[in-house]
Design an enzyme around this catalytic site. Structure first.
Site, PDB file in Angstrom:
ATOM      1  N   HIS A   1      -1.749  -4.612  -8.997  1.00 16.80           N
ATOM      2  CA  HIS A   1      -1.746  -4.432  -7.540  1.00 16.80           C
ATOM      3  C   HIS A   1      -0.426  -3.862  -7.040  1.00 16.80           C
ATOM      4  O   HIS A   1       0.600  -3.861  -7.735  1.00 16.80           O
ATOM      5  CB  HIS A   1      -2.068  -5.742  -6.826  1.00 16.80           C
ATOM      6  CG  HIS A   1      -1.036  -6.816  -6.957  1.00 16.80           C
ATOM      7  ND1 HIS A   1       0.210  -6.759  -6.352  1.00 16.80           N
ATOM      8  CD2 HIS A   1      -1.063  -8.018  -7.605  1.00 16.80           C
ATOM      9  CE1 HIS A   1       0.891  -7.850  -6.613  1.00 16.80           C
ATOM     10  NE2 HIS A   1       0.150  -8.633  -7.391  1.00 16.80           N
TER      11      HIS A   1
ATOM     12  N   CYS B   1       0.617 -11.613 -11.954  1.00 18.86           N
ATOM     13  CA  CYS B   1      -0.016 -10.306 -11.802  1.00 18.86           C
ATOM     14  C   CYS B   1       0.864  -9.208 -12.390  1.00 18.86           C
ATOM     15  O   CYS B   1       2.031  -9.431 -12.721  1.00 18.86           O
ATOM     16  CB  CYS B   1      -0.268 -10.024 -10.323  1.00 18.86           C
ATOM     17  SG  CYS B   1      -1.512 -11.111  -9.581  1.00 18.86           S
TER      18      CYS B   1
END
Length: 439
Positions: free
Chosen positions: A330, A348
């Site tokens: 992301h 992440c």
């Protein structure tokens, strides 16, 4: 037998017949020869040179379920057997799913290919030939049972949707399946390009009582159209529990998009249709929140995703998810300075805004993402983790322990030892070996 002869004149009056002695004798002989009962002393002897007529074999046909059956077991299907003569044709009429089958090479047996529908009426008509010439037709009309318990099946893939080259066929069963072999035999795959794969049973799984996954041995060929049919109506998935519907779906495999993220080098490579397209800096999970190793698949994407955790709640743009626990590729505009140098995320893979948007626009569900170099091992079922397993490991999860060969004509189960060796190379054509282990 009685022979009556009535004659009238032109006015309609009855005339008395005149029967000569020869006619009386002939009539007596005819009566004796045709009489069905009693005894007769008169015999008609064959001529001395007459040949005896050969006995004509009558074709005898047995149909199971038998005519009039009211609660036939649908999982047993239909069997037609010629005990004398040979089968020429078998047809089945029903308002349910069409019934197909094949006559054996010797012409003696016909059996339906799939289970029959539950709670359904059938009429079977079999035509068999006599060895001496001619045919005989046999018919059976019956009805299958209505089970007390049924199971339903759902498929994750959507109609005419496009998926990545790592995408498994994912089936969700509403009830625990104990006869997995019977269910596996009812699953058929048709592919526009030749594919070798296998089924794997996951019991229990995250989303249902039982799951089954079909994965190709290596990544799907790009541009493959996949059609799935689960001939599950009438299949006995557990004692007394039957499937109650036939499941079908068709979807496509798109371009090859493979991401390799290395937590030690702080970079990710993006390969498109086998060629390196991008090499980007990243920041992955910080110590204690390490991004786990493994060959995952993209699950979904959103722009933005609201991400929350200890001490943070952020609206995160250009987010592509690859674990159920919440790991994404992301946009991390706040960590651009650390990307390429240091791992600072909560697990992440952080990208710059421009890189995240580029990857987001390319990604579809089923694109492979391999994380490597992490001190944390991946966890089975934390996402679509079918590619954690090597091909031999994957085959062990099949109830039949057989591979599937699929193509334009459908699929067949084959002994894996008969298959030619794979020529695919990792990481672009298949997943790296032992990819979920901590490093």
């Amino acid at each position: 037998m009685t022979i009556g002869i009535r004659r009238t004149d032109g006015a309609g009056r009855r005339l008395r017949p005149h029967v000569g002695a020869a006619a009386v004798m002939a009539l007596a002989l005819l009566t004796a020869a045709c009489s069905g009962g009693g005894h007769s002393t008169s015999q008609v002897r064959p001529a001395a040179n007459a040949k005896p007529r050969p006995a004509v074999a009558v074709a005898e046909v047995k149909i199971t379920p038998a005519n009039g059956a009211a609660d036939a077991d649908p999982s047993a299907g239909i069997t037609v057997t010629a005990t004398s003569g040979t089968l020429k044709n078998v047809t089945v009429r029903t308002s349910g799913d069409a019934v197909s089958g094949q006559i054996s090479q010797d012409g003696k047996v016909w059996h339906s290919q799939w289970a029959l529908d539950v709670s359904q009426a059938y009429t079977v008509t079999a035509v068999a030939s006599r060895s001496g010439g001619g045919t005989v037709t046999t018919t059976s009309t019956f009805r299958t049972l209505t089970p007390d318990r049924t199971f339903t099946t759902e498929i994750l893939e959507g109609y005419d949707q496009t998926y990545g080259v790592g995408m498994p066929i994912i089936l969700y069963f509403s009830q625990p399946i104990t006869d997995k072999a019977a269910v596996e035999r009812a699953l058929q795959i048709t592919t526009s390009k030749p594919v070798v794969g296998a089924w794997y049973w996951d019991d229990p799984c995250n989303m249902a009582a039982t799951c089954a996954y079909f994965r190709p041995r290596d990544y799907w060929p790009t541009g493959t159209t996949v059609s799935f049919t689960g001939h599950l109506n009438g299949v006995q998935g557990a004692p007394g529990m039957y499937g109650a519907h036939t499941l079908t779906q068709t979807f496509d495999i798109g371009a090859s998009l493979v991401a390799i993220g290395n937590t030690a080098t702080h970079r990710t490579q993006i390969y498109y249709n086998g060629k390196l397209r991008y090499d980007w800096p990243i920041s992955s999970g910080r110590p204690g929140d390490d991004t786990p190793d493994g060959s995952y698949l993209t699950i979904e994407k959103e722009n933005p995703v609201q991400m929350t955790g200890p001490g943070y709640s952020l609206s995160v743009p250009w987010s592509v998810r690859f674990t159920l626990s919440g790991d994404y590729y992301h946009d991390a505009y706040w960590s651009v300075g650390e990307q390429g140098f240091e791992n600072v995320s909560h697990g992440c893979v952080n990208l710059s805004p421009a890189d995240a948007e580029t990857y987001y626009n390319l990604a579809v569900p089923g694109d492979p993402i391999t994380i490597m170099g992490s001190p944390k091992a991946g966890t089975w079922d934390n996402g679509w983790t079918e590619w954690f397993l090597s091909w031999p490991q994957y085959l062990e999860g099949s109830a039949l322990h057989e591979a599937v060969q699929a193509g334009p004509g459908g699929s067949t189960f084959v002994n894996p030892s008969t298959l030619p060796a794979s020529t695919a190379t990792a990481p672009l054509q298949t997943a790296p070996a032992n990819n979920s282990a901590a490093r």
